[in-house]
Design a protein around this motif. Structure first.
Motif, PDB file in Angstrom:
ATOM      1  N   VAL A  21      -1.388  -3.480 -21.480  1.00  0.00           N
ATOM      2  CA  VAL A  21       0.003  -3.498 -21.917  1.00  0.00           C
ATOM      3  C   VAL A  21       0.537  -4.915 -21.699  1.00  0.00           C
ATOM      4  N   PRO A  22       0.934  -5.612 -22.775  1.00  0.00           N
ATOM      5  CA  PRO A  22       1.462  -6.972 -22.615  1.00  0.00           C
ATOM      6  C   PRO A  22       2.596  -7.008 -21.594  1.00  0.00           C
ATOM      7  N   GLY A  23       2.525  -8.010 -20.712  1.00  0.00           N
ATOM      8  CA  GLY A  23       3.559  -8.143 -19.697  1.00  0.00           C
ATOM      9  C   GLY A  23       3.267  -7.397 -18.418  1.00  0.00           C
ATOM     10  N   GLN A  24       2.212  -6.575 -18.417  1.00  0.00           N
ATOM     11  CA  GLN A  24       1.829  -5.849 -17.213  1.00  0.00           C
ATOM     12  C   GLN A  24       0.452  -6.316 -16.748  1.00  0.00           C
ATOM     13  N   GLU A  25       0.237  -6.325 -15.439  1.00  0.00           N
ATOM     14  CA  GLU A  25      -1.049  -6.718 -14.902  1.00  0.00           C
ATOM     15  C   GLU A  25      -2.110  -5.671 -15.223  1.00  0.00           C
ATOM     16  N   LEU A  26      -3.320  -6.154 -15.492  1.00  0.00           N
ATOM     17  CA  LEU A  26      -4.445  -5.283 -15.818  1.00  0.00           C
ATOM     18  C   LEU A  26      -5.612  -5.656 -14.913  1.00  0.00           C
ATOM     19  N   THR A  27      -6.180  -4.669 -14.249  1.00  0.00           N
ATOM     20  CA  THR A  27      -7.338  -4.907 -13.391  1.00  0.00           C
ATOM     21  C   THR A  27      -8.619  -4.663 -14.170  1.00  0.00           C
ATOM     22  N   LEU A  28      -9.513  -5.639 -14.131  1.00  0.00           N
ATOM     23  CA  LEU A  28     -10.818  -5.527 -14.778  1.00  0.00           C
ATOM     24  C   LEU A  28     -11.900  -5.622 -13.717  1.00  0.00           C
ATOM     25  N   HIS A  29     -13.000  -4.914 -13.943  1.00  0.00           N
ATOM     26  CA  HIS A  29     -14.118  -4.912 -13.002  1.00  0.00           C
ATOM     27  C   HIS A  29     -15.353  -5.476 -13.688  1.00  0.00           C
ATOM     28  N   LYS A  30     -15.946  -6.509 -13.083  1.00  0.00           N
ATOM     29  CA  LYS A  30     -17.095  -7.179 -13.679  1.00  0.00           C
ATOM     30  C   LYS A  30     -18.317  -6.270 -13.649  1.00  0.00           C
ATOM     31  N   VAL A  31     -18.934  -6.092 -14.818  1.00  0.00           N
ATOM     32  CA  VAL A  31     -20.103  -5.217 -14.935  1.00  0.00           C
ATOM     33  C   VAL A  31     -21.168  -5.909 -15.776  1.00  0.00           C
ATOM     34  N   ALA A  32     -22.389  -5.476 -15.599  1.00  0.00           N
ATOM     35  CA  ALA A  32     -23.494  -5.943 -16.434  1.00  0.00           C
ATOM     36  C   ALA A  32     -23.645  -5.004 -17.623  1.00  0.00           C
ATOM     37  N   ASP A  33     -24.299  -5.480 -18.670  1.00  0.00           N
ATOM     38  CA  ASP A  33     -24.603  -4.642 -19.828  1.00  0.00           C
ATOM     39  C   ASP A  33     -25.436  -3.449 -19.367  1.00  0.00           C
ATOM     40  N   GLY A  34     -24.944  -2.239 -19.602  1.00  0.00           N
ATOM     41  CA  GLY A  34     -25.655  -1.030 -19.198  1.00  0.00           C
ATOM     42  C   GLY A  34     -25.264  -0.488 -17.842  1.00  0.00           C
ATOM     43  N   GLN A  35     -24.475  -1.239 -17.068  1.00  0.00           N
ATOM     44  CA  GLN A  35     -24.121  -0.784 -15.719  1.00  0.00           C
ATOM     45  C   GLN A  35     -23.226   0.449 -15.739  1.00  0.00           C
ATOM     46  N   VAL A  36     -22.309   0.508 -16.702  1.00  0.00           N
ATOM     47  CA  VAL A  36     -21.413   1.664 -16.761  1.00  0.00           C
ATOM     48  C   VAL A  36     -22.191   2.922 -17.139  1.00  0.00           C
ATOM     49  N   GLN A  37     -23.106   2.800 -18.125  1.00  0.00           N
ATOM     50  CA  GLN A  37     -23.936   3.943 -18.483  1.00  0.00           C
ATOM     51  C   GLN A  37     -24.728   4.447 -17.271  1.00  0.00           C
ATOM     52  N   ALA A  38     -25.321   3.510 -16.531  1.00  0.00           N
ATOM     53  CA  ALA A  38     -26.114   3.878 -15.357  1.00  0.00           C
ATOM     54  C   ALA A  38     -25.245   4.565 -14.308  1.00  0.00           C
ATOM     55  N   ALA A  39     -24.013   4.094 -14.156  1.00  0.00           N
ATOM     56  CA  ALA A  39     -23.113   4.700 -13.175  1.00  0.00           C
ATOM     57  C   ALA A  39     -22.749   6.130 -13.560  1.00  0.00           C
ATOM     58  N   ILE A  40     -22.549   6.365 -14.856  1.00  0.00           N
ATOM     59  CA  ILE A  40     -22.226   7.719 -15.321  1.00  0.00           C
ATOM     60  C   ILE A  40     -23.374   8.667 -15.039  1.00  0.00           C
ATOM     61  N   ILE A  41     -24.599   8.220 -15.301  1.00  0.00           N
ATOM     62  CA  ILE A  41     -25.778   9.056 -15.052  1.00  0.00           C
ATOM     63  C   ILE A  41     -25.933   9.323 -13.555  1.00  0.00           C
ATOM     64  N   ALA A  42     -25.817   8.261 -12.742  1.00  0.00           N
ATOM     65  CA  ALA A  42     -26.026   8.401 -11.298  1.00  0.00           C
ATOM     66  C   ALA A  42     -24.955   9.269 -10.643  1.00  0.00           C
ATOM     67  N   ALA A  43     -23.712   9.150 -11.130  1.00  0.00           N
ATOM     68  CA  ALA A  43     -22.603   9.878 -10.512  1.00  0.00           C
ATOM     69  C   ALA A  43     -22.451  11.292 -11.049  1.00  0.00           C
ATOM     70  N   GLY A  44     -23.134  11.592 -12.149  1.00  0.00           N
ATOM     71  CA  GLY A  44     -23.040  12.927 -12.725  1.00  0.00           C
ATOM     72  C   GLY A  44     -21.831  13.131 -13.605  1.00  0.00           C
ATOM     73  N   GLY A  45     -21.213  12.047 -14.064  1.00  0.00           N
ATOM     74  CA  GLY A  45     -20.060  12.161 -14.955  1.00  0.00           C
ATOM     75  C   GLY A  45     -19.250  10.885 -14.933  1.00  0.00           C
ATOM     76  N   ALA A  46     -18.407  10.723 -15.952  1.00  0.00           N
ATOM     77  CA  ALA A  46     -17.667   9.473 -16.100  1.00  0.00           C
ATOM     78  C   ALA A  46     -16.579   9.302 -15.046  1.00  0.00           C
ATOM     79  N   GLU A  47     -15.880  10.366 -14.687  1.00  0.00           N
ATOM     80  CA  GLU A  47     -14.788  10.222 -13.722  1.00  0.00           C
ATOM     81  C   GLU A  47     -15.316   9.823 -12.353  1.00  0.00           C
ATOM     82  N   ALA A  48     -16.441  10.408 -11.938  1.00  0.00           N
ATOM     83  CA  ALA A  48     -17.043  10.009 -10.666  1.00  0.00           C
ATOM     84  C   ALA A  48     -17.592   8.594 -10.757  1.00  0.00           C
ATOM     85  N   ALA A  49     -18.070   8.204 -11.937  1.00  0.00           N
ATOM     86  CA  ALA A  49     -18.588   6.852 -12.128  1.00  0.00           C
ATOM     87  C   ALA A  49     -17.479   5.815 -11.959  1.00  0.00           C
TER      88      ALA A  49
END
Length: 296
Positions: A21-49
């Motif tokens: 949202v313009p004008g609001q701070e946004l937090t970003l988390h540095k990830v490698a290509d494929g890291q988010v997919q791996a986290a979803i698999i390891a955690a058993g779902g996207a919300e836990a990832a």
């Protein structure tokens, strides 16, 4: 609604968990290509990832108007190990009889749409064949699955897309449907974390030379479908070809009638805007006949 997205910022890949949202701070988390997919698999779902990624990755803060290059949800940009496909004739409005719990499942027709790097983001041009017969925009829910190292699919979430295709060619000869689908597909970058939605409603506007040329409503939620989402997805994901290790599957669930059925014909240079009002998401793309896909 919880969301996840990936982007490139100053040459690095990041994940975010709230829409900028313009004008609001946004937090970003540095990830490698494929890291988010791996986290979803390891955690058993996207919300836990998301919890794991927030805990285990380096975070930066930017303004919501920062120049982010948004990516299709979970797209493996390094390997392009991703497929886009979907189902045809899935809406109740296209059937005379209503399904019942006792009705034996017969799978709807399925089509291959393209590879992951064929996907376009909002604002990017959708390229279609120079001699397209009659195009149709198709607002749809897109499920996203990631396969683990054994090839087992894991549901990650859903987003929304425009399965633009040449329905005129299909009607000339249904056997030409694979050609009909060889038009660019756009997706929103936001991955919604949760079960596929029951209700998805909105409005499509097609502009020509900056003026509205056609407008109409759509409904593409699970309640509008003749088949259950689980039956369709489970059946498709039994096939070895879509169970390759590391593959990301984008699965389009089908669209209702649209501008073509109202007698409208999309022309070169038109802009298609799909406003998913139920989820506060807008997907807008210009259309180009011929040319080189992926160029503006």
């Amino acid at each position: 609604m919880s969301i996840l997205f990936e982007c490139e910022y100053e040459g690095e890949r990041y994940a975010g968990f709230a829409r900028p949202v313009p004008g609001q701070e946004l937090t970003l988390h540095k990830v490698a290509d494929g890291q988010v997919q791996a986290a979803i698999i390891a955690a058993g779902g996207a919300e836990a990832a998301v919890e794991a990624l927030v805990r285990d990755t380096e975070a930066i803060t930017v303004d919501g108007a920062a120049p982010l290059r948004l990516l299709p949800p979970l797209l493996p940009t390094g390997s392009n190990n991703a497929l886009v496909s979907g189902f045809m004739r899935t809406h109740k409005s296209k059937y005379e009889d209503e399904p019942t719990n006792e009705t034996e499942f017969v799978a709807p027709n399925w089509f291959f749409k393209g590879f992951g790097d064929w996907l376009r983001m909002p604002g990017e041009t959708l390229t279609v064949p120079a001699k397209a017969v009659a195009l149709i925009e198709e607002p749809e829910v897109a499920l996203v699955y990631v396969n683990d190292d054994e090839g087992t699919p894991h549901y990650a979430g859903y987003t929304f897309g425009n399965d633009l295709c040449d329905i005129g060619l299909h009607r000339q000869n249904p056997g030409w449907n694979p050609y009909c689908k060889l038009c660019d597909t756009s997706l929103t970058p936001w991955l919604f974390l949760g079960e596929p939605p029951q209700t998805v409603t909105g409005t499509t506007v097609i502009e020509r030379a900056g003026v509205t040329a056609w407008e109409g409503p759509f409904d593409c939620g699970a309640d509008a479908l003749y088949f259950t989402v689980r039956d369709m997805a489970d059946n498709l994901l039994e096939y070895p070809a879509v169970r390759r290790p590391g593959l990301v599957n984008y699965i389009l669930l089908g669209a209702d009638e649209a501008s073509f059925h109202d007698g409208f014909r999309i022309a070169d240079g038109d802009r298609i805007t799909i406003d998913v009002k139920s989820h506060d998401v807008t997907l807008s793309n210009p259309v180009r006949f011929g040319g080189v896909p992926g160029t503006q």
